[in-house]
Design a protein around this motif. Structure first.
Motif, short mmCIF file in Angstrom:
data_model
loop_
_atom_site.label_atom_id
_atom_site.label_comp_id
_atom_site.label_asym_id
_atom_site.label_seq_id
_atom_site.Cartn_x
_atom_site.Cartn_y
_atom_site.Cartn_z
N ARG A 138 0.85 -1.18 0.00
CA ARG A 138 0.00 0.00 0.00
C ARG A 138 0.88 1.23 0.00
N VAL A 139 0.48 2.23 -0.77
CA VAL A 139 1.17 3.52 -0.78
C VAL A 139 0.23 4.53 -0.15
N ASP A 140 0.74 5.25 0.86
CA ASP A 140 -0.03 6.29 1.54
C ASP A 140 0.53 7.66 1.18
N PRO A 141 -0.12 8.35 0.25
CA PRO A 141 0.37 9.69 -0.07
C PRO A 141 -0.09 10.69 0.99
N PRO A 198 3.64 11.32 -5.64
CA PRO A 198 3.23 9.96 -5.26
C PRO A 198 3.04 9.04 -6.47
N ALA A 199 2.73 9.59 -7.64
CA ALA A 199 2.49 8.74 -8.81
C ALA A 199 3.70 7.88 -9.14
N ILE A 236 3.75 5.05 -6.64
CA ILE A 236 2.62 4.15 -6.85
C ILE A 236 2.93 3.17 -7.98
#
Length: 73
Positions: free
Chosen positions: A5-8, A39-40, A43
């Motif tokens: 999971r990525v949390d921006p 964040p892209a 991601i």
């Protein structure tokens, strides 16, 4: 199966008012909101071969955002 999971953190996608920007900006060490490209890039990375050994992780991409840092500190 891999699950990451990525949390921006706060990203300026045009929604914050100038008042909100001025209030939140000091909570960033770099003095700016994230841009959508920040964040892209992260991601997209877990889908690459370079990330094949990464699983079960939460990766923060917040630019050092100090959610609990007092404003101006």
């Amino acid at each position: 199966m891999r699950l990451n999971r990525v949390d921006p953190g706060p990203v300026d996608t045009g929604y914050p008012t100038e008042e909100t920007r001025a209030l939140v900006r000091p909570m960033f060490p770099f003095g700016r909101y994230g841009e959508p490209d920040d964040p892209a890039r992260l991601i997209a990375w877990p889908a690459t071969d370079e990330a094949r050994w990464i699983t079960g992780q939460v990766i923060d991409t917040e630019g050092g955002f100090g959610r609990y840092r007092p404003r101006g500190a």
